[in-house]
Motif scaffolding. Structure first.
Motif, mmCIF file in Angstrom:
data_model
loop_
_atom_site.group_PDB
_atom_site.id
_atom_site.type_symbol
_atom_site.label_atom_id
_atom_site.label_comp_id
_atom_site.label_asym_id
_atom_site.label_seq_id
_atom_site.Cartn_x
_atom_site.Cartn_y
_atom_site.Cartn_z
ATOM 1 N N UNK A 335 0.748 -1.321 0.058
ATOM 2 C CA UNK A 335 -0.004 -0.219 -0.049
ATOM 3 C C UNK A 335 0.799 1.256 0.142
ATOM 4 N N UNK A 336 0.380 2.476 -0.769
ATOM 5 C CA UNK A 336 1.078 3.449 -0.754
ATOM 6 C C UNK A 336 2.275 3.722 -2.081
ATOM 7 N N UNK A 337 2.498 2.656 -2.521
ATOM 8 C CA UNK A 337 3.666 2.453 -3.573
ATOM 9 C C UNK A 337 3.277 3.510 -4.739
ATOM 10 N N UNK A 338 2.446 3.079 -5.193
ATOM 11 C CA UNK A 338 1.683 4.022 -6.329
ATOM 12 C C UNK A 338 1.397 5.505 -5.993
ATOM 13 N N UNK A 339 1.053 5.678 -4.922
ATOM 14 C CA UNK A 339 0.855 6.979 -4.446
ATOM 15 C C UNK A 339 2.142 7.770 -4.352
ATOM 16 N N UNK A 340 3.262 7.116 -3.820
ATOM 17 C CA UNK A 340 4.314 7.624 -3.718
ATOM 18 C C UNK A 340 5.036 8.258 -5.021
ATOM 19 N N UNK A 353 -0.956 10.039 -17.307
ATOM 20 C CA UNK A 353 -2.018 9.880 -18.130
ATOM 21 C C UNK A 353 -2.659 8.280 -18.222
ATOM 22 N N UNK A 354 -1.907 7.592 -17.678
ATOM 23 C CA UNK A 354 -2.376 6.143 -17.536
ATOM 24 C C UNK A 354 -1.407 5.347 -16.646
ATOM 25 N N UNK A 355 -2.033 4.427 -16.112
ATOM 26 C CA UNK A 355 -1.294 3.418 -15.216
ATOM 27 C C UNK A 355 -1.503 1.816 -15.409
ATOM 28 N N UNK A 356 -0.511 1.065 -15.447
ATOM 29 C CA UNK A 356 -0.562 -0.222 -15.743
ATOM 30 C C UNK A 356 0.162 -0.834 -14.386
ATOM 31 N N UNK A 357 -0.461 -1.673 -13.559
ATOM 32 C CA UNK A 357 -0.228 -2.457 -12.336
ATOM 33 C C UNK A 357 -0.016 -3.929 -12.819
ATOM 34 N N UNK A 358 1.096 -4.719 -12.872
ATOM 35 C CA UNK A 358 1.262 -6.004 -13.328
ATOM 36 C C UNK A 358 2.104 -6.708 -12.298
ATOM 37 N N UNK A 366 8.013 -12.181 -6.099
ATOM 38 C CA UNK A 366 6.853 -12.531 -5.904
ATOM 39 C C UNK A 366 6.045 -11.333 -4.946
ATOM 40 N N UNK A 367 6.833 -10.805 -4.192
ATOM 41 C CA UNK A 367 6.164 -9.566 -3.193
ATOM 42 C C UNK A 367 6.555 -8.207 -4.137
ATOM 43 N N UNK A 368 6.826 -8.404 -5.341
ATOM 44 C CA UNK A 368 7.014 -6.993 -5.957
ATOM 45 C C UNK A 368 5.970 -6.936 -6.917
ATOM 46 N N UNK A 369 5.876 -5.843 -7.809
ATOM 47 C CA UNK A 369 5.156 -5.472 -8.988
ATOM 48 C C UNK A 369 5.698 -4.530 -9.991
ATOM 49 N N UNK A 370 5.217 -4.649 -11.011
ATOM 50 C CA UNK A 370 5.986 -3.732 -12.278
ATOM 51 C C UNK A 370 4.664 -2.727 -12.616
ATOM 52 N N UNK A 371 5.232 -1.575 -12.473
ATOM 53 C CA UNK A 371 4.193 -0.495 -12.596
ATOM 54 C C UNK A 371 4.958 0.130 -14.215
ATOM 55 N N UNK A 372 3.733 0.470 -15.083
ATOM 56 C CA UNK A 372 3.966 1.383 -16.164
ATOM 57 C C UNK A 372 3.184 2.466 -16.052
ATOM 58 N N UNK A 373 3.641 3.621 -16.114
ATOM 59 C CA UNK A 373 3.342 4.893 -15.710
ATOM 60 C C UNK A 373 3.359 5.933 -16.874
#
Length: 400
Positions: A335-340, A353-358, A366-373
């Motif tokens: 929680x809060x990662x994207x907000x930061x 403009x757009x956000x993709x959270x994979x 496994x405890x991580x994620x890839x963000x395309x902003x």
């Protein structure tokens, strides 16, 4: 086989008042950017938004009463189709047009709207042409070829006749080449009016048919070009034989060149062109040293571009200019990662403009994620500042 300048003068008189005498206007901003003097012949202002009306009408007006009654047939990716359909409707002539599969929807609908019977068959112009000619023979009609026809290319020559009447100081005219009808008529008119003027053709890299014929060697052709209006695998015999002795050079340009020119015309000139219509400007942008200091005439030969394609071209240009940037960030899935990250981008003045959270990328923990902003920026420097700010958070970053 011969077409003379008096033939073009007669065609100009014949079609006068039935097609628009489009302006040939000087572009101050494009000229400054290109370090040359650019004059734009706005054939995208014709009723059907393309120059093809000229040749089609010149042909139709010379049909006999019997030929008019039997009707006309044509094959086209769009602009010739609309020119034939529109003027055939005006003259009360039945028209059947074969358009290849994949023709932009806007061109198909406009052709139908002008009263023609539209047949969608063939995977290319060449295949559609074979089908159209077969239908024409079966129905006993008159075939109106888009470029390999003396009366058609004579009508196209009226375009350059107008250009030199309006701007006699032109040193060179750039002409898009598909089947060769436009450049044949253009070269005949231009060389008669001003023998020392340079006529330079422009072809798409996927379909260099004129160049292949000139060199007498096979060149691979085909592909999904944005310049479908000049996507012709084989230049016409009549048009080539008339044009070849008069054409000074031919330039070949890539897909990105077409896109860049379409975007420049939209952003700077506030005018919409299709791929073929932007060919001249694309050539100047690709080979600026060839035209520096000259008076250059460009033919905006058509404006029938699908709106979705236009939107895509404009967005892709923003990506090239780093005004639209995608930042890929590998981070913790908490929680809060994207907000930061959004706060960092906001503080630097970027607009998300757009956000993709994979979460299912296997090379991410496994405890991580890839963000395309995707972020709207002010340009390359601003994009770099945002990337540095994001890197300062300690997470891995890649820019697209």
């Amino acid at each position: 086989m011969t077409v003379t300048f008096p033939d073009i003068e007669a065609a100009a008189e014949r079609i006068r008042g039935h097609v628009v005498r489009t302006p040939c206007a000087f572009s101050q901003r494009l000229s400054t950017a290109a370090k040359t003097k650019l004059w734009l012949k706005a054939e995208n202002q014709q009723y059907t938004s393309a120059f093809k009306e000229r040749g089609a009408l010149n042909k139709l007006l010379q049909l006999s009463a019997d030929e008019r009654q039997r009707g006309v047939f044509a094959a086209s990716a769009g602009n010739h189709a609309q020119g034939v359909a529109w003027h055939a409707q005006r003259l009360g002539i039945p028209a059947t047009i074969v358009m290849p599969i994949g023709t932009p929807f806007v061109k198909v609908e406009k052709t139908r709207g002008y009263g023609a019977e539209v047949v969608i068959e063939g995977h290319s112009y060449d295949e559609a042409s074979v089908i159209a000619q077969k239908l024409c023979v079966e129905k006993g009609g008159v075939y109106v070829h888009p470029f390999n026809d003396e009366q058609v290319l004579t009508g196209q020559g009226t375009l350059v006749m107008e250009m030199l009447e309006d701007v006699p100081e032109l040193d060179v005219i750039l002409v898009p080449i598909g089947g060769g009808g436009l450049i044949a008529g253009a070269a005949i008119a231009a060389k008669a009016m001003k023998p020392w003027i340079k006529i330079i053709g422009v072809e798409a890299a996927m379909f260099p048919s004129f160049t292949a014929r000139r060199r007498g060697m096979p060149i691979p052709m085909g592909g999904a070009t944005i310049a479908e209006g000049i996507a012709v695998k084989e230049v016409g015999d009549i048009s080539f034989n008339l044009a070849n002795p008069l054409v000074d050079d031919v330039l070949i340009i890539d897909e990105a060149d077409f896109e860049h020119a379409i975007a420049a015309l939209a952003n700077i000139e506030k005018t919409v062109t299709e791929g073929a219509g932007a060919a001249g400007l694309a050539a100047v942008m690709r080979y600026p040293e060839r035209f520096e200091g000259l008076n250059v005439g460009l033919i905006l030969c058509g404006g029938n571009i699908d709106l979705r394609l236009l939107a895509s071209v404009l967005q892709r240009e923003l990506v090239r200019e780093k005004r639209l940037v995608t930042y890929r960030i590998l981070g913790d899935d908490r929680p809060g990662m994207l907000s930061r990250m959004a706060d960092v981008i906001s503080q630097k003045g970027g607009n998300i403009v757009d956000v993709a959270h994979n979460r299912l990328v296997l090379d991410v923990p496994a405890k991580g994620a890839e963000f395309d902003i995707m972020v709207e920026t002010q340009g390359p420097r601003h994009a770099f500042e945002i990337s540095e700010a994001l890197r300062s958070t300690g997470y891995a970053l890649r820019m697209d």
